[in-house]
Design an enzyme around this catalytic site. Structure first.
Site, PDB file in Angstrom:
ATOM      1  N   LYS A 276      34.732  57.768 -66.390  1.00  0.00           N
ATOM      2  CA  LYS A 276      34.274  56.922 -65.292  1.00  0.00           C
ATOM      3  C   LYS A 276      32.830  56.495 -65.529  1.00  0.00           C
ATOM      4  O   LYS A 276      32.070  57.217 -66.179  1.00  0.00           O
ATOM      5  CB  LYS A 276      34.313  57.711 -63.976  1.00  0.00           C
ATOM      6  N   ARG A 350      48.308  60.579 -60.202  1.00  0.00           N
ATOM      7  CA  ARG A 350      49.750  60.312 -60.179  1.00  0.00           C
ATOM      8  C   ARG A 350      50.496  61.226 -61.161  1.00  0.00           C
ATOM      9  O   ARG A 350      51.664  61.521 -60.971  1.00  0.00           O
ATOM     10  CB  ARG A 350      50.002  58.829 -60.474  1.00  0.00           C
TER      11      ARG A 350
HETATM   12  N1  BES Z   1      40.275  59.782 -58.038  1.00  0.00           N
HETATM   13  C1  BES Z   1      40.406  58.440 -58.471  1.00  0.00           C
HETATM   14  C2  BES Z   1      40.534  57.456 -57.333  1.00  0.00           C
HETATM   15  C3  BES Z   1      39.299  57.242 -56.516  1.00  0.00           C
HETATM   16  C4  BES Z   1      38.374  56.280 -56.881  1.00  0.00           C
HETATM   17  C5  BES Z   1      39.115  57.939 -55.362  1.00  0.00           C
HETATM   18  C6  BES Z   1      37.257  56.073 -56.109  1.00  0.00           C
HETATM   19  C7  BES Z   1      38.009  57.730 -54.588  1.00  0.00           C
HETATM   20  C8  BES Z   1      37.078  56.788 -54.953  1.00  0.00           C
HETATM   21  C9  BES Z   1      41.653  58.297 -59.334  1.00  0.00           C
HETATM   22  O1  BES Z   1      41.980  59.384 -60.095  1.00  0.00           O
HETATM   23  C10 BES Z   1      41.384  57.163 -60.276  1.00  0.00           C
HETATM   24  O2  BES Z   1      40.523  57.290 -61.079  1.00  0.00           O
HETATM   25  N2  BES Z   1      42.135  56.084 -60.124  1.00  0.00           N
HETATM   26  C11 BES Z   1      41.974  54.941 -60.953  1.00  0.00           C
HETATM   27  C12 BES Z   1      43.347  54.411 -61.298  1.00  0.00           C
HETATM   28  C13 BES Z   1      43.354  53.405 -62.396  1.00  0.00           C
HETATM   29  C14 BES Z   1      42.850  54.007 -63.691  1.00  0.00           C
HETATM   30  C15 BES Z   1      44.772  52.894 -62.565  1.00  0.00           C
HETATM   31  C16 BES Z   1      41.154  53.900 -60.206  1.00  0.00           C
HETATM   32  O3  BES Z   1      41.267  53.798 -58.976  1.00  0.00           O
HETATM   33  O4  BES Z   1      40.360  53.217 -60.827  1.00  0.00           O
HETATM   34 MN    MN Z   2      40.920  59.407 -61.939  1.00  0.00          MN
END
Ligand code: BES
Ligand code: MN
Ligand code: ZN
Length: 522
Positions: A276, A350
Site C-alpha cells: 500500500k 476476500r
Molecule cells: N483493507 C483493505 C480495504 C480498505 C481500504 C479498508 C481502505 C479501509 C480503508 C483491503 O484489504 C484492500 O486493500 N482492498 C483493496 C482491494 C483491491 C486491491 C481490489 C482496495 O480497496 O484497494
Molecule cells: Mn488489503
C-alpha cells in the site's frame, strides 16, 4: 464507568451534573423538567425566557443553579417532539455523557428521554444506557495523560414504578450492547504490534469465557490439515502465524439451525508484496473491525435471549511482505477446492473470507452474514454514513436494512448482477482475487458470492463505516465498533419474528413469544 437504573426523582438527586432534555417550541415545562426548574428556583424558565436556548436538536447549555442539589444542570435540546425517536434518545444521552465527562463531573443523573410517552419505556431505557456508554467512550490505553476517568457513574432515574419495572431488563441490555461496541472500538484501535492473530485469539477466548460461549482456535497445522489454503497464503509473509477462530453459543439447542457471523480479522494490512502507499497506512490496524464486531456481538449475546445458536468465525492473519510472502501470480486452493490466482496481494480480505465461508457450510446455517473492511471503493460509493450491503436474498437484505435503520448503523444495498462475475475469471485458475478498479466493492462481493453459493448469505462491506473521519454524537474520530448494534438488532428482531410467526403453538410458547416481543427494541 457504571450505569445504574434508580427509582427516584431527578430534581432531588445529588449529582455533579444532571442532564435534562427540552423539546423545541414547548413553552410549558412538564415532568422532570418542571421538577428540576422548581428545585433550582426557576433557572430553566428564566433561561428559556431569554431565548438563548430553544431546545433545538442537540443544542446544549450548562447552568449552575444557586439552589437545588445538583452542581450543574445540563440542558440538551431534543428538537421537535414529533421527530423524537430511539435514535435521538440515544444521541441525547451520548451528548450528555460526553459533556459531563468533559466538565469533570463524577456522577451524571438523567432520565430516559422519551420514556414519558414518546417512546416505549424499554426502548427509552435501552437507548439512554447505550447512548451514555458510547458518548462517554474514549480510547485511552496508550495515553500518558489519560488519568482516572472523571465520570464514574451515570444514573438513569425513573419515578414511576410501572415504567421502572419495564425498563430494568432493557437498561441491562443497553449496557451489554454498549460495552460490546466499546470492546470492538478498543480492539480496532489497538496497534498491530499488540494485536496479532494470536493476541486476537486470546481476546476471543476471554470474550467467550465471559459470555458463555465456546471458543476453538485452529493453528497452522490444523488449517493445513483442513485445506485452508487461502488463510494460510495470506499469513505466509508474517512472523505472526494466522489463526482461525470459532465461537459457538447456544449450540446445545441443536434443533435450531444456527446463524453464522463472520468477521474479517486482518490484524494489520500492509498490502503485502502489492504494498500500500504510505499515506494512512497506520489506519490499517483497523482491518480487523469485522472480527471486532463479532466479538462485540458475543459480549452482548447473554442479554439478547435468542432461540437460535450463534456461531462466530474469524479468519485472522497479518498481511505482510517478506521472503516467504505470497506473490502476485501465485495460485491458492481454498477450503472448498476452488483455485484462486492472486493478482493483487492487497485483496487479502476476500481470500481469508473464502475459507471462512467454506467452513460456515458445515453448520448448515439458517443464514450467514459476513462483516469486512473489504474495499476502499465502498467509501467512494457511499461516503461514511452507510456500509455496503450485498445479498441475493431479498428477505435477508430487507431484515438487515430494517435493523440498520432502527439501530442507526445504516446499510445501503448494492447489486450483485451476474455480469460482474466475468471480470473475476482467471486464465490460470478458477478465479482471480482482484480485477478492475471500477465497481471495486461489487467485484469483491461477487468474489465472495462464489464461496457462499447455496447458503442464505449477506456481505457487509464496513470499510466505509468502521472508522469515523470526525467526531459525531455517538462516536469520536476513529474506530466506531460498527456492526455490533446492527447485529444485535437484527438477531433480536429475527427471534421475535420467528416466535410471532409460530404463535399457533401451545400456550407456553406463545407467552414466551409475547415476552420477547415486549422486550424487543423499538
Ligand atoms: N483493507 C483493505 C480495504 C480498505 C481500504 C479498508 C481502505 C479501509 C480503508 C483491503 O484489504 C484492500 O486493500 N482492498 C483493496 C482491494 C483491491 C486491491 C481490489 C482496495 O480497496 O484497494
Ligand atoms: Mn488489503
Ligand atoms: Zn485488508
Amino acid at each position: 464507568m457504571e450505569i445504574v437504573l434508580r427509582r427516584g426523582n431527578l430534581a432531588t438527586r445529588a449529582a455533579g451534573a444532571l442532564a435534562l432534555g427540552i423539546f423545541e417550541g414547548e413553552a410549558r415545562l412538564g415532568g422532570a423538567a418542571a421538577d428540576v426548574d422548581r428545585a433550582s428556583g426557576g433557572a430553566i424558565r428564566a433561561l428559556l425566557k431569554t431565548g438563548d436556548f430553544a431546545g433545538r436538536w442537540l443544542e446544549s447549555v450548562v447552568l449552575y443553579p444557586s439552589r437545588g442539589k445538583a452542581k450543574r444542570v445540563l440542558l440538551v435540546g431534543l428538537g421537535p417532539r414529533a421527530a423524537f425517536d430511539a435514535r435521538r434518545a440515544r444521541q441525547t444521552a451520548a451528548v450528555a455523557a460526553r459533556r459531563a465527562r468533559d466538565l469533570g463531573a463524577r456522577v451524571l443523573a438523567l432520565v430516559a428521554h422519551g420514556a414519558g410517552g414518546t417512546l416505549d419505556p424499554g426502548a427509552a431505557g435501552e437507548a439512554a444506557a447505550e447512548g451514555a456508554l458510547l458518548g462517554h467512550y474514549r480510547h485511552t490505553a496508550y495515553r500518558a495523560d489519560a488519568g482516572a476517568p472523571a465520570l464514574v457513574r451515570v444514573e438513569i432515574l425513573e419515578r414511576d414504578a410501572t415504567r421502572f419495572a419495564s425498563m430494568r431488563e432493557a437498561v441491562e441490555r443497553g449496557v451489554r450492547i454498549g460495552e460490546g461496541v466499546c470492546l470492538a472500538r478498543d480492539l480496532a484501535a489497538t496497534p498491530g504490534q499488540d494485536l496479532t492473530p494470536e493476541n486476537l485469539a486470546d481476546r476471543a477466548r476471554e470474550v467467550a469465557r465471559a459470555s458463555g460461549a465456546r471458543a476453538t482456535v485452529l493453528g497452522v497445522p490444523q488449517m493445513e490439515r483442513l485445506g485452508m489454503g487461502a488463510v494460510l497464503g495470506v499469513g505466509r509473509g508474517s512472523e505472526h502465524a494466522p489463526r482461525f477462530i470459532v465461537l459457538e453459543r447456544g449450540a446445545a439447542r441443536a434443533k435450531e439451525r444456527p446463524i453464522v457471523v463472520i468477521g474479517k480479522g486482518i490484524t494489520f494490512d500492509t498490502g503485502g508484496i502489492s504494498l500500500k502507499p504510505r499515506e494512512n497506512m497506520h489506519k490499517m490496524k483497523y482491518d480487523m473491525s469485522g472480527a471486532a464486531a463479532v466479538l462485540g456481538l458475543f459480549h452482548a449475546l447473554p442479554a439478547l435471549d435468542l432461540a437460535r445458536p450463534v456461531i462466530g468465525l474469524i479468519p485472522s492473519a497479518e498481511n505482510m511482505p517478506g521472503g516467504r510472502a505470497l506473490k502476485p501470480g501465485d495460485v491458492l486452493r481454498a477450503l472448498d477446492g476452488t483455485t484462486i490466482e492472486v493478482t493483487n496481494t492487497d485483496a487479502e480480505g476476500r481470500l481469508v473470507l473464502a475459507d471462512a465461508l467454506g467452513y460456515a457450510r458445515r453448520f448448515r446455517p439458517a443464514a450467514v452474514v459476513d462483516l469486512a473492511t473489504l474495499t476502499g471503493a465502498v467509501s467512494i460509493a457511499l461516503g461514511h454514513l452507510a456500509a455496503g450491503l450485498f445479498s441475493e436474498d431479498d428477505a435477508l437484505a430487507g431484515e438487515l436494512l430494517a435493523a440498520g435503520e432502527a439501530s442507526g448503523e445504516r446499510l445501503w444495498r448494492l447489486p450483485l448482477w451476474d455480469g460482474y462475475a466475468a471480470e473475476m475469471r482467471s486464465d490460470t485458475a478458477d478465479l482471480v482475487n482482484s480485477a478492475a478498479r471500477e465497481g471495486g466493492a461489487i467485484l469483491g462481493a461477487v468474489f465472495l458470492r462464489h464461496f457462499a453459493r447455496g447458503m442464505r448469505w449477506a456481505h457487509l462491506d464496513i470499510a466505509s463505516t468502521a472508522w469515523a473521519p470526525s467526531d459525531r454524537p455517538l462516536e469520536r474520530r476513529g474506530p466506531t465498533g460498527f456492526g455490533v448494534r446492527l447485529l444485535c438488532e437484527w438477531l433480536s428482531r429475527e427471534a421475535t419474528a420467528r416466535t410471532a410467526a409460530s404463535s399457533a403453538r401451545p400456550r407456553g410458547a406463545r407467552a414466551r413469544a409475547a415476552g420477547r416481543t415486549r422486550a424487543a427494541r423499538a
